[in-house]
Design a protein around this motif. Structure first.
Motif, PDB file in Angstrom:
ATOM      1  N   LYS A 236      -2.172   2.233   6.843  1.00 56.97           N
ATOM      2  CA  LYS A 236      -0.865   2.785   6.551  1.00 56.97           C
ATOM      3  C   LYS A 236      -0.788   3.111   5.084  1.00 56.97           C
ATOM      4  O   LYS A 236      -1.356   2.438   4.262  1.00 56.97           O
ATOM      5  CB  LYS A 236       0.192   1.726   6.838  1.00 56.97           C
ATOM      6  N   PRO A 237      -0.061   4.087   4.791  1.00 61.67           N
ATOM      7  CA  PRO A 237       0.086   4.394   3.374  1.00 61.67           C
ATOM      8  C   PRO A 237       0.980   3.331   2.776  1.00 61.67           C
ATOM      9  O   PRO A 237       2.053   3.069   3.303  1.00 61.67           O
ATOM     10  CB  PRO A 237       0.783   5.753   3.380  1.00 61.67           C
ATOM     11  N   ARG A 238       0.502   2.760   1.777  1.00 62.97           N
ATOM     12  CA  ARG A 238       1.318   1.734   1.173  1.00 62.97           C
ATOM     13  C   ARG A 238       1.884   2.229  -0.119  1.00 62.97           C
ATOM     14  O   ARG A 238       1.285   3.019  -0.808  1.00 62.97           O
ATOM     15  CB  ARG A 238       0.441   0.530   0.882  1.00 62.97           C
ATOM     16  N   VAL A 239       2.979   1.699  -0.384  1.00 63.06           N
ATOM     17  CA  VAL A 239       3.592   2.112  -1.630  1.00 63.06           C
ATOM     18  C   VAL A 239       3.110   1.197  -2.733  1.00 63.06           C
ATOM     19  O   VAL A 239       3.266  -0.013  -2.675  1.00 63.06           O
ATOM     20  CB  VAL A 239       5.118   2.005  -1.527  1.00 63.06           C
ATOM     21  N   VAL A 240       2.556   1.810  -3.679  1.00 61.54           N
ATOM     22  CA  VAL A 240       2.090   1.014  -4.800  1.00 61.54           C
ATOM     23  C   VAL A 240       3.091   1.166  -5.916  1.00 61.54           C
ATOM     24  O   VAL A 240       3.376   2.273  -6.349  1.00 61.54           O
ATOM     25  CB  VAL A 240       0.725   1.515  -5.289  1.00 61.54           C
ATOM     26  N   TRP A 241       3.550   0.089  -6.332  1.00 66.39           N
ATOM     27  CA  TRP A 241       4.545   0.161  -7.393  1.00 66.39           C
ATOM     28  C   TRP A 241       3.854   0.261  -8.726  1.00 66.39           C
ATOM     29  O   TRP A 241       3.598  -0.721  -9.407  1.00 66.39           O
ATOM     30  CB  TRP A 241       5.439  -1.071  -7.330  1.00 66.39           C
ATOM     31  N   SER A 242       3.556   1.476  -9.032  1.00 68.46           N
ATOM     32  CA  SER A 242       2.909   1.698 -10.314  1.00 68.46           C
ATOM     33  C   SER A 242       3.906   1.442 -11.418  1.00 68.46           C
ATOM     34  O   SER A 242       5.102   1.289 -11.172  1.00 68.46           O
ATOM     35  CB  SER A 242       2.437   3.134 -10.394  1.00 68.46           C
TER      36      SER A 242
ATOM     37  N   ASN B 184       0.830  -1.195   0.000  1.00 63.57           N
ATOM     38  CA  ASN B 184       0.000   0.000   0.000  1.00 63.57           C
ATOM     39  C   ASN B 184       0.853   1.228   0.000  1.00 63.57           C
ATOM     40  O   ASN B 184       0.599   2.188  -0.692  1.00 63.57           O
ATOM     41  CB  ASN B 184      -0.878   0.007   1.245  1.00 63.57           C
ATOM     42  N   GLN B 185       1.831   1.132   0.778  1.00 63.07           N
ATOM     43  CA  GLN B 185       2.655   2.322   0.887  1.00 63.07           C
ATOM     44  C   GLN B 185       3.303   2.647  -0.417  1.00 63.07           C
ATOM     45  O   GLN B 185       3.366   3.772  -0.853  1.00 63.07           O
ATOM     46  CB  GLN B 185       3.732   2.103   1.935  1.00 63.07           C
ATOM     47  N   ASN B 186       3.782   1.640  -1.031  1.00 63.01           N
ATOM     48  CA  ASN B 186       4.463   1.890  -2.285  1.00 63.01           C
ATOM     49  C   ASN B 186       3.526   2.511  -3.273  1.00 63.01           C
ATOM     50  O   ASN B 186       3.859   3.411  -4.005  1.00 63.01           O
ATOM     51  CB  ASN B 186       4.968   0.583  -2.870  1.00 63.01           C
TER      52      ASN B 186
ATOM     53  N   ASN C 148      11.009   0.359   1.067  1.00 61.68           N
ATOM     54  CA  ASN C 148      10.127   0.062  -0.049  1.00 61.68           C
ATOM     55  C   ASN C 148      10.940  -0.454  -1.220  1.00 61.68           C
ATOM     56  O   ASN C 148      10.600  -1.437  -1.863  1.00 61.68           O
ATOM     57  CB  ASN C 148       9.371   1.321  -0.512  1.00 61.68           C
ATOM     58  N   VAL C 149      11.971   0.262  -1.460  1.00 60.33           N
ATOM     59  CA  VAL C 149      12.805  -0.119  -2.590  1.00 60.33           C
ATOM     60  C   VAL C 149      13.432  -1.478  -2.348  1.00 60.33           C
ATOM     61  O   VAL C 149      13.505  -2.313  -3.250  1.00 60.33           O
ATOM     62  CB  VAL C 149      13.919   0.922  -2.819  1.00 60.33           C
ATOM     63  N   ALA C 150      13.863  -1.669  -1.168  1.00 58.30           N
ATOM     64  CA  ALA C 150      14.508  -2.941  -0.862  1.00 58.30           C
ATOM     65  C   ALA C 150      13.568  -4.115  -1.077  1.00 58.30           C
ATOM     66  O   ALA C 150      13.943  -5.121  -1.671  1.00 58.30           O
ATOM     67  CB  ALA C 150      15.030  -2.916   0.567  1.00 58.30           C
ATOM     68  N   SER C 151      12.401  -3.974  -0.592  1.00 65.34           N
ATOM     69  CA  SER C 151      11.488  -5.106  -0.770  1.00 65.34           C
ATOM     70  C   SER C 151      11.127  -5.273  -2.232  1.00 65.34           C
ATOM     71  O   SER C 151      10.995  -6.385  -2.739  1.00 65.34           O
ATOM     72  CB  SER C 151      10.240  -4.940   0.083  1.00 65.34           C
TER      73      SER C 151
END
Lengths: 676, 145
Positions: A199-205, A145-147, A242-245
């Motif tokens: 939580k704000p998720r990072v969504v890898w658009s 989500n954050q992504n 985020n990037v790492a995962s």
């Protein structure tokens, strides 16, 4: 280290689950002591308290102090369920309930209140050994989500095109992309959802992913470390974690693709984006290329991003459709991408893939790949797969001229591959069915032209293939949905060689095996990873068959495509999703993709069952990936449309996979591509 | 000697005083936790003594507060099961059932029964531990002997 760190880095995993930090709450001292000892025996870090209030206090003091909470249900100062709720709300930690009462009603109550698990006293150590799974699971869903949110924001700026796919790819895209794509809306809507999460998720658009891939390629996949990638990406709000995962997933993806890459690459080339199917496949392949090209990483990322973001992967179905759109016309024009993406998005998630494909095409041409890709994707998506066919092979060719570069750029390999695929393969893929036969020629064009060529001719193939897959297995191929439909168009156009129908039939298998799409899978893998598995298979099937038939035609284009796609086409990835079953197929497909297959092989592959294909495609995908590179650059020899097939399959699969598998990598979206 | 200990333990099992959970406890005992079982059992004694007292007080009230009784008994049951006190646990279950249906007499009767079982268990386990201490560190192997 914190759990998150463990997860994101991927290192320190070996120790895990040792060191898990557990907070145990139970008013019964005997039980508490026992629990503490049991947990220590599991090598966890245990903190105990007999009071719920104390537990809350400790948790509130430092949210990162614990990974997991185990609490008794009956406590004097606070009801266990209440504590469960509070912990879940405030800290969002996994909570396990404990009670001497094993009454199902009570268990149900615990679960409905949000407990991750409910253990009955006396607790056995075996049960405690598994509790770490809850932690991982929870953590995994969070970052996404954050992504998403982060990505979206960024991506919006970069290129609107990518948006479309993103949305599709990732329902989580929180960002409101102001893409030109219409289907961005999907994203938007989906974006809303994540917003609701705590939580704000990072969504890898796709955009984000594209950037990511670009960064990775720039650094070199071996040397790419999260910190540097983050710096390169220069995305606000994105954390190193985020990037790492994401990197971790990406690496997995690459591995998968590498086997399918070759196939995919071909596919991509062949596909030339014609058919959405191909596109999907192609994209996958393209993606594969991207990987290979990763150096250039332009495209890749862009494309991939699309793909990934699209979440389409899951839907591959849609992507396929998009592919169509993508390829033909949009090659160079962002429109393609758009259409693709659009279509993809429309489809579901395929867009990203498609878009990427388109993009890939553009990339190839040296066009600002990402944009183009995006556009392509977008356009492609939008227009729907059919457009792909329309795509000029020539365009594809052009695009592919620098597929490698383009693709590479897209670290998103997925994207790129997809794009690539789309571009070149679209043509081919589009033909899907046609690829088989045509692919050889087309494929050639894809390489540079091969895509076009393959695409063109193959388009029919692809189409047929796609269609086949879609037709036969409407469900299976597109399990993701639109994908199938998309594919259908392709196949219907002319089953040049598609006897894919059988494939389609296979699709049925696909569903299970998803791997079928091997070649496609490569690309699809990317997508599929998501789990399209089911779908993928169908898709894969088709491609496989085609390859057999097309053999050469694909060879050219597809090879190229696949090469790139390989990386892209998660054929392997698809396989993943498909899991075993697909694996086989994937591999097979991959084989095809590599052009080795030669008509028969592909068919066999498909026939054999998705499983085989899956695996093969995977293998092929990987191979294709490599092959792609070479091919693309050298207008490779008619590889046999395997790549295309593979791509297709991959694409199909991806979609399938996508739905099926949850690509961690975010290629889920790609599923569109690979999983088609 | 070891054999004797093992026999003692076996008897306890056979008679239903202890169950597999006790074995689990023993398994948890190691160099890092050399007296784990004893520690836990001691905790149990303390805990259950307190609970028994509370229950007794509650049982003297009239009318009986069944939910409270049930709650108390639930705790007792929890700790009993944690150490593997089989018989005591089943009495607890029965007691809870009486509470549920509001059977005051049943509760009282069961409670008396429970106290007896508890007393017996405690005695036997004490003997067991004393013996074990005499022998020396009881390894897991003992159990298997």
């Amino acid at each position: 280290m914190t759990l998150e760190k463990i997860m994101s880095d991927g290192e320190g995993y070996d120790d895990f689950p040792a060191g898990l930090r557990v907070l145990a709450v139970d008013d019964n001292p005997t039980c508490l002591k026992l629990l503490e000892t049991l947990l220590r025996k599991c090598q966890y870090h245990v903190t105990t308290t007999s009071q719920a209030r104390m537990a809350l206090k400790m948790l509130r003091e430092n949210k990162d102090r614990f990974d997991l909470v185990i609490s008794d249900v009956h406590m004097p100062d606070m009801d266990g369920f209440k504590l469960l709720e509070l912990v879940g709300l405030e800290m969002d930690l996994p909570v396990i309930m404990l009670s001497a009462n094993g009454d199902p009603k009570l268990v149900m109550k615990g679960i409905t209140h949000g407990a991750c698990d409910y253990l009955v006293k006396p607790v056995r150590i075996e049960e405690l050994r598994n509790i770490w799974q809850h932690v991982i699971r929870k953590k995994r869903t969070e970052p996404k989500n954050q992504n998403g949110s982060a990505d979206q924001g960024n991506d919006n700026q970069s290129s609107g095109e990518g948006n479309g796919p993103q949305a599709d790819r990732n329902g989580k895209c929180n960002r409101k992309r102001k893409d030109e794509e219409d289907f961005s809306e999907d994203n938007e809507n989906e974006n809303e959802d994540p917003a609701a999460s705590k939580k704000p998720r990072v969504v890898w658009s796709i955009e984000l992913h594209r950037k990511f891939v670009a960064a990775v390629n720039q650094l070199g996949i071996e040397k790419a470390v999260p910190k540097r990638i983050l710096d390169l990406m220069n995305v606000e709000g994105l954390t190193r974690e985020n990037v790492a995962s994401h990197l971790q997933k990406y690496r997995l993806y690459l591995k998968r693709i590498s086997s399918v890459a070759s196939q995919q690459a071909n596919m991509v080339a062949a596909l030339g984006v014609k058919d959405s199917h191909f596109m999907r496949i192609a994209p996958f392949e393209g993606l594969g290329d991207f990987r290979t090209f990763s150096g250039q990483g332009r495209l890749g990322s862009a494309a991939l991003s699309h793909y990934t973001t699209g979440g389409m992967f899951g839907r591959l179905n849609t992507p396929n459709v998009n592919l169509h759109n993508l390829s033909p016309s949009t090659l160079i024009q962002p429109n393609h991408g758009q259409s693709l993406t659009n279509s993809i998005s429309a489809l579901g998630k395929v867009h990203p893939a498609l878009a990427s494909t388109n993009q890939s095409q553009s990339l190839f041409q040296g066009i600002p790949s990402s944009l183009e890709l995006d556009q392509l994707q977008q356009s492609k998506c939008g227009t729907g797969m059919s457009s792909f066919n329309a795509m000029d092979n020539s365009r594809l060719r052009n695009k592919f001229s620098d597929p490698g570069a383009a693709i590479n750029s897209s670290s998103n390999i997925f994207n790129s591959s997809t794009n690539m695929m789309l571009q070149g393969s679209y043509q081919q893929t589009m033909s899907g069915g046609g690829f088989g036969d045509q692919s050889s020629q087309n494929m050639a064009s894809l390489n540079m032209d091969s895509f076009n060529v393959g695409v063109n001719s193959s388009s029919s193939l692809l189409d047929s293939a796609t269609i086949q897959s879609s037709t036969t297995q409407p469900a299976s191929l597109l399990s993701t949905e639109p994908f199938h439909s998309q594919q259908l168009p392709m196949s219907t156009t002319g089953n040049n060689g598609f006897s894919n129908d059988p494939y389609l039939q296979k699709n049925a298998i696909d569903t299970s095996s998803t791997t079928m799409s091997l070649p496609l899978e490569d690309s699809r893998e990317m997508h599929y990873q998501q789990g399209l598995v089911g779908d993928v298979q169908n898709i894969s099937h088709i491609p496989s068959q085609r390859w057999g038939e097309q053999g050469q035609s694909y060879g050219h284009g597809s090879t190229a495509t696949f090469g790139s796609l390989n990386a892209h086409v998660p054929v392997s990835g698809l396989s993943h999703s498909l899991d075993q079953d697909s694996g086989i197929i994937n591999e097979k497909m991959g084989v095809f993709m590599n052009g080795r297959l030669g008509g028969g092989a592909s068919t066999l592959m498909l026939q054999n069952g998705n499983e085989k294909l899956a695996s093969e495609s995977r293998a092929m995908a990987n191979d294709s990936f490599l092959l792609e590179q070479q091919k693309i650059q050298s207008v490779f020899a008619p590889r046999s449309y395997d790549p295309l097939d593979a791509m297709m399959n991959a694409m199909i699969k991806r979609e399938q996979d996508e739905t099926i598998a949850n690509c961690d990598f975010g290629f889920d979206d790609y599923s569109f591509e690979s999983g088609m | 000697m070891h054999r004797q200990l093992a026999n003692m333990k076996q008897t306890l099992f056979d008679q239903g005083y202890l169950d597999e959970q006790f074995i689990q406890l023993e398994e948890l005992q190691d160099d890092a936790n050399p007296n784990f079982v004893e520690e836990v059992v001691t905790l149990y004694y303390r805990d259950s003594a307190r609970l028994i007292q509370n229950i007794e007080q509650a049982l003297e009230k009239s009318p009986l507060d069944f939910s409270k009784l049930e709650c108390l008994m639930h705790q007792f049951k929890g700790s009993s099961s944690s150490i593997g006190a089989k018989r005591v646990k089943s009495e607890c279950t029965q007691f809870k059932e009486h509470c549920r249906v509001g059977n005051a007499d049943g509760c009282k009767r069961t409670f008396q029964q429970l106290k007896k079982e508890y007393a017996t268990l405690r005695k036997k386990v004490e003997v067991y531990f004393q013996f074990a201490r005499q022998i020396g560190p009881v390894e897991k192997a003992c159990r298997s002997k």
